[in-house]
Design an enzyme around this catalytic site. Structure first.
Site, PDB file in Angstrom:
ATOM      1  N   GLY A  43      -5.399   2.400   5.295  1.00 33.17           N
ATOM      2  CA  GLY A  43      -5.085   1.102   4.724  1.00 33.17           C
ATOM      3  C   GLY A  43      -5.703   0.153   5.706  1.00 33.17           C
ATOM      4  N   PRO A  44      -5.889  -1.082   5.295  1.00 28.34           N
ATOM      5  CA  PRO A  44      -6.698  -1.981   6.384  1.00 28.34           C
ATOM      6  C   PRO A  44      -5.796  -2.176   7.640  1.00 28.34           C
ATOM      7  CG  PRO A  44      -5.693  -2.925   4.362  1.00 28.34           C
ATOM      8  CD  PRO A  44      -5.686  -1.663   4.345  1.00 28.34           C
ATOM      9  N   PRO A  45      -6.371  -2.932   8.627  1.00 23.29           N
ATOM     10  CA  PRO A  45      -5.586  -3.510   9.693  1.00 23.29           C
ATOM     11  C   PRO A  45      -4.439  -4.242   9.623  1.00 23.29           C
ATOM     12  CG  PRO A  45      -8.093  -3.391  10.263  1.00 23.29           C
ATOM     13  CD  PRO A  45      -7.922  -3.148   8.387  1.00 23.29           C
ATOM     14  N   GLY A  46      -3.322  -3.953  10.201  1.00 26.88           N
ATOM     15  CA  GLY A  46      -2.332  -4.937  10.182  1.00 26.88           C
ATOM     16  C   GLY A  46      -1.317  -4.501   9.099  1.00 26.88           C
ATOM     17  N   VAL A  47      -1.452  -3.517   8.181  1.00 27.55           N
ATOM     18  CA  VAL A  47      -0.629  -3.507   7.065  1.00 27.55           C
ATOM     19  C   VAL A  47       0.675  -2.670   7.651  1.00 27.55           C
ATOM     20  CG1 VAL A  47      -2.165  -3.686   5.443  1.00 27.55           C
ATOM     21  CG2 VAL A  47      -1.808  -1.244   6.238  1.00 27.55           C
ATOM     22  N   GLY A  48       1.057  -2.190   8.779  1.00 19.28           N
ATOM     23  CA  GLY A  48       1.973  -1.494   9.284  1.00 19.28           C
ATOM     24  C   GLY A  48       1.788  -0.101   9.286  1.00 19.28           C
ATOM     25  N   LYS A  49       0.766   0.523   9.444  1.00 13.79           N
ATOM     26  CA  LYS A  49       0.758   2.064   9.467  1.00 13.79           C
ATOM     27  C   LYS A  49       1.426   2.558  10.939  1.00 13.79           C
ATOM     28  CE  LYS A  49      -3.773   2.086   9.348  1.00 13.79           C
ATOM     29  NZ  LYS A  49      -3.951   0.564   9.330  1.00 13.79           N
ATOM     30  N   THR A  50       1.174   2.125  11.877  1.00  9.62           N
ATOM     31  CA  THR A  50       1.770   2.570  13.060  1.00  9.62           C
ATOM     32  C   THR A  50       3.087   2.430  13.052  1.00  9.62           C
ATOM     33  OG1 THR A  50      -0.518   2.166  14.374  1.00  9.62           O
ATOM     34  CG2 THR A  50       1.494   2.624  15.611  1.00  9.62           C
TER      35      THR A  50
ATOM     36  N   SER B 297     -17.882  -5.274 -10.113  1.00  7.08           N
ATOM     37  CA  SER B 297     -16.979  -5.690 -10.754  1.00  7.08           C
ATOM     38  C   SER B 297     -17.300  -7.084 -11.556  1.00  7.08           C
ATOM     39  CB  SER B 297     -15.570  -5.701 -10.059  1.00  7.08           C
ATOM     40  OG  SER B 297     -15.813  -6.384  -9.189  1.00  7.08           O
TER      41      SER B 297
ATOM     42  N   LYS C 298      -6.665  -8.449  -7.236  1.00  4.63           N
ATOM     43  CA  LYS C 298      -7.454  -9.414  -7.912  1.00  4.63           C
ATOM     44  C   LYS C 298      -6.438 -10.602  -9.116  1.00  4.63           C
ATOM     45  CE  LYS C 298     -11.654  -6.945  -8.150  1.00  4.63           C
ATOM     46  NZ  LYS C 298     -12.506  -6.108  -9.291  1.00  4.63           N
TER      47      LYS C 298
END
Length: 779
Positions: free
Chosen positions: A358-365, A681, A724
């Site tokens: 996922g993108p940075p800052g979404v809480g993976k760590t 798209s 979207k």
């Protein structure tokens, strides 16, 4: 030689049962008699030529044996002496005379009285008996040398016996044999048979004694070596003490031995530790090799080799912990709970390998930390960003100066357990160069079939990683090599929606930053409207890191005002938010105020979530040139070309002049030109704007659309539907045109948003234009 038996020689004698004892002919020995039947048998024998039959009972523990429990062959004996002892028993001196077989029990009530048949053997010597006698004597001499239980007088006494049968009896009497073996010799009336039995028993006993002697010698040598080593060590300690060498090598070795005895090591590790300590003992104190060996031994003793943790799993408690730490992420939490449920059923701490993408800052760590807390396991984090050297994973050989284990083994030492939660952060950021490929080294770490015997170059002993729960994180799967990608289960975490960001800011970030800045709930209040504006106009990201920084900024501003005495409490509202954070940094798309010609509202996906995308088309007099502006990527330019070709192919149906491409220039522009844009798209949006500009029909302001277009006008599916649609809802759009094949993605959209939107699923551009374009207004 057959025994001589004669019925005329039968006679009736009293029977004295013997317990655990057997008398051979020509033997003289004392017996203690105490049982009533045995005493009566003795009294009867004293009145009848002092003759008695001595037979052994089969079970020596039986006090009152029956006739069937006494061997049928015994020894006729003469009672030579009787003496009563103070304790009531009678001590008897008997002399064995001849073998005899019990023919019949005459009396069993008051005493045993039996009819016996004396057994006599032919004592004539033959070459066979002479040979047997010599062999028996030779074996008996060796037996005496090995056993050392009998003195030389026994050998001298037996050597003087001339009769072969008596010789066999005498030797049997001096052997320590089991009762069945002694009885077998007694029952062997034939001299040759008796000698053969004795010879066989002597041979077996001699072999046993030789083995016993070898074992004793080996044990004695081991004891002598151990005592010698102990003595030498004590001498060395004393010498070092006299010299004042308190830090000598011997003290160091003894300290390591004590530590090793207290450590829980695997068999292979204990063997290696013992071997290395012995090596250290022989290394001179001045040698640098000693420090290398000691460091290696200390590493081995510091690692967790055995599983000592309680790996019980509580599914409900784990769910509570995950919900406490993170808002949303329902699919990720569900997948983790499924893993825990499977582990609880199989009762095996086999570690799954998850990859959170996922993108940075979404809480993976932080999600990996929550998993460790939910499981009650130790947490270890290893950052792989920028790792280029394979030795970072596998360690260095001990031959190098400054060698040390790889970071995987270092993490296991930190965890001090075989089953931690091990986070491999930024696994897509690994690189390779002339020092090796660390991604290839990670293959063994992350392969459940191989990591039970992970080999580190420094440790050199297989280490078990199969119980570790590995969690990896990545921003994109494109940087992960395919073999490594196949070993992990991908769990995709999309960016947070505006609603989710708002809830996270109110319920998690604001209380956390209040506490970090020493503020109470009464001292700082932020209204939800202010927080919504903060999310929309001051942050643009997929995660919440920047949002947390903005909340921290509010807390700092409030803390300064309160400490300076200017305010007792601070309340942040949409009106005064700008005074604390400055002017808005971002603008977010909104629906058009009125229907316009040549402007269509598209929907775009970004790493920060979804956004609306107004596409403008202008048609001016010219020579048919197509101009594209707005930092469009190659794919988006190709979509514009395809849209134009479609409109040209449908010119008649749309009431467009066929020669418009020769007399008009087409300019397609996507606003916010500083931001790069790409992807297919926007195809149907460009085609709609083109059709609107060329036909003069306005586009409905409440409609937004997304989808890829083909030259035939087909509408193909796209990605990022959830993000979207949320951006369209936020911008005030009420109707969305989506490709038919994207109908299944509607389930991912929150129900509160779905209820406010109208979805129209289209398969071709004709359907798009019918819904998006207003009828032509004639003046």
């Amino acid at each position: 030689m057959l025994a001589k038996e004669s019925h005329s020689a039968e006679r009736v004698l009293p029977l004295l049962p013997l317990r655990g004892l057997l008398v051979y002919p020509a033997m003289v020995l004392h017996l203690d008699v105490g049982r009533e039947k045995s005493v009566r048998a003795l009294e009867m024998a004293m009145g009848d030529e002092h003759r008695i039959l001595l037979a052994t009972q089969m079970d020596s523990q039986e006090d009152d044996p029956a006739a069937s429990e006494i061997f049928t062959v015994g020894t006729m004996a003469r009672v030579k002496q009787m003496m009563k002892l103070p304790n009531g028993t009678i001590r008897v001196l008997v002399e064995g005379l001849q073998r005899a077989r019990i023919v019949q029990y005459v009396n069993e009530k008051d005493l045993f009285e039996v009819r016996v048949l004396p057994l006599a053997s032919d004592e004539q010597t033959t070459p066979e008996t002479d040979a047997l006698v010599r062999a028996v004597m030779q074996q008996f001499e060796q037996y005496l040398k090995l056993s050392k239980k009998q003195g030389p007088e026994v050998h001298a006494a037996i050597e003087d016996i001339d009769e072969p049968g008596r010789l066999a009896d005498a030797i049997a009497a001096n052997l320590t044999l089991k009762l069945p073996d002694k009885q077998r010799i007694l029952e062997a009336v034939d001299v040759v048979e008796r000698l053969e039995i004795v010879l066989q028993i002597l041979s077996d006993e001699r072999e046993v004694l030789e083995l016993e002697k070898k074992i004793n010698q080996r044990v004695r040598k081991q004891m002598e070596r151990t005592q010698k080593e102990y003595y030498l060590r004590e001498q060395m300690k004393a010498i070092q003490k006299e010299l004042g060498d308190k830090e000598g090598r011997q003290g160091e070795v003894e300290e390591l031995r004590e530590q090793a005895s207290e450590c829980e090591l695997s068999d292979a590790a204990r063997e290696r530790v013992t071997k290395e300590i012995d090596r250290l003992e022989k290394v001179p104190p001045s040698s640098a090799e000693g420090g290398v060996i000691r460091t290696y031994v200390e590493w081995l003793m510091a690692l967790p080799w055995t599983l000592a943790d309680d790996l019980s799993i509580d599914i409900h408690a784990a769910q509570v912990v995950l919900d406490e730490d993170h808002y949303g992420l329902d699919k990720v939490k569900e997948r983790i709970i499924e893993y825990l449920a499977v582990q609880k059923l199989v009762q095996e701490p086999r570690g799954p390998i998850l990859c959170l993408v996922g993108p940075p800052g979404v809480g993976k760590t932080s999600l990996a930390k929550s998993v460790a807390r939910a499981l009650g396991r130790k947490f270890v984090r290893m950052s792989l960003g920028g790792v280029r050297d394979e030795a970072e994973i596998r360690g260095h050989r001990r031959t190098y100066v400054g060698a040390m284990p790889g970071r995987v083994i270092q993490g296991m030492k930190t965890a001090q357990t075989l089953a931690p939660v091990f986070l491999l952060d930024e696994i897509d950021k690994m690189a390779n160069d002339f020092r090796g490929d660390p991604a290839s080294a990670m293959l063994e770490v992350l392969d459940p079939e191989q990591n039970a015997t992970f080999s580190d170059h420094y440790i050199e002993i297989p280490f078990d990683l199969s119980k570790v729960m590995f969690i990896t994180t990545a921003n994109s799967v494109h940087g992960i090599p395919q073999p490594l990608f196949d070993r992990m289960e991908m769990i995709y975490i999309s960016g947070y929606t505006e609603v989710e960001k708002l809830r996270i800011a109110v319920d998690y970030l604001l209380p956390k930053q209040r506490k970090a800045h020493g503020l109470t709930r009464d001292q700082l209040k932020v209204s939800e409207e202010a927080m919504t504006r903060l999310v929309r106009e001051y942050t643009r990201e997929a995660g919440v890191r920047n949002l947390e920084r903005q909340v921290a900024t509010l807390c700092r501003k409030a803390a300064r005002l309160i400490v300076a005495g200017e305010r007792k409490r601070v309340t942040v509202t949409p009106k005064n938010l700008q005074s604390y954070l400055g002017s808005s940094r971002y603008r977010y798309g909104t629906a058009e105020v009125e229907d316009q010609v040549g402007v269509a509202m598209g929907l775009a996906w970004t790493e920060a979530g979804g956004d609306t995308l107004a596409i403008e088309v202008a048609s001016v007099d010219g020579t048919g040139k197509l101009t594209l502006t707005g930092q469009l990527g190659d794919i988006m330019k190709e979509s514009a070309q395809a849209a134009l070709s479609y409109v040209r192919s449908r010119a008649d149906n749309l009431c467009i002049a066929g020669d418009f491409t020769e007399k008009h220039d087409i300019h397609i522009h996507v606003p916010e030109g500083a931001i790069p844009k790409d992807g297919p798209s926007a195809g149907i949006t460009i085609a709609t704007a083109l059709a609107s500009a060329l036909t003069g029909r306005a586009v409905n302001k409440t409609i937004a659309m997304t989808g890829e277009i083909t030259l035939r006008g087909r509408v193909l599916p796209i990605g990022g539907v959830k993000e979207k649609c949320l951006s369209a809802h936020r911008a005030g759009i009420r109707k969305i045109l989506l490709p038919r094949e994207n109908a299944k993605d509607i389930e991912d959209i929150p129900e509160s948003v779905r209820d406010d939107l109208q979805f129209v699923f289209v398969e071709n551009m004709d359907q798009v234009l019918d819904n998006a374009l207003n009828p032509l207004v004639t003046p």
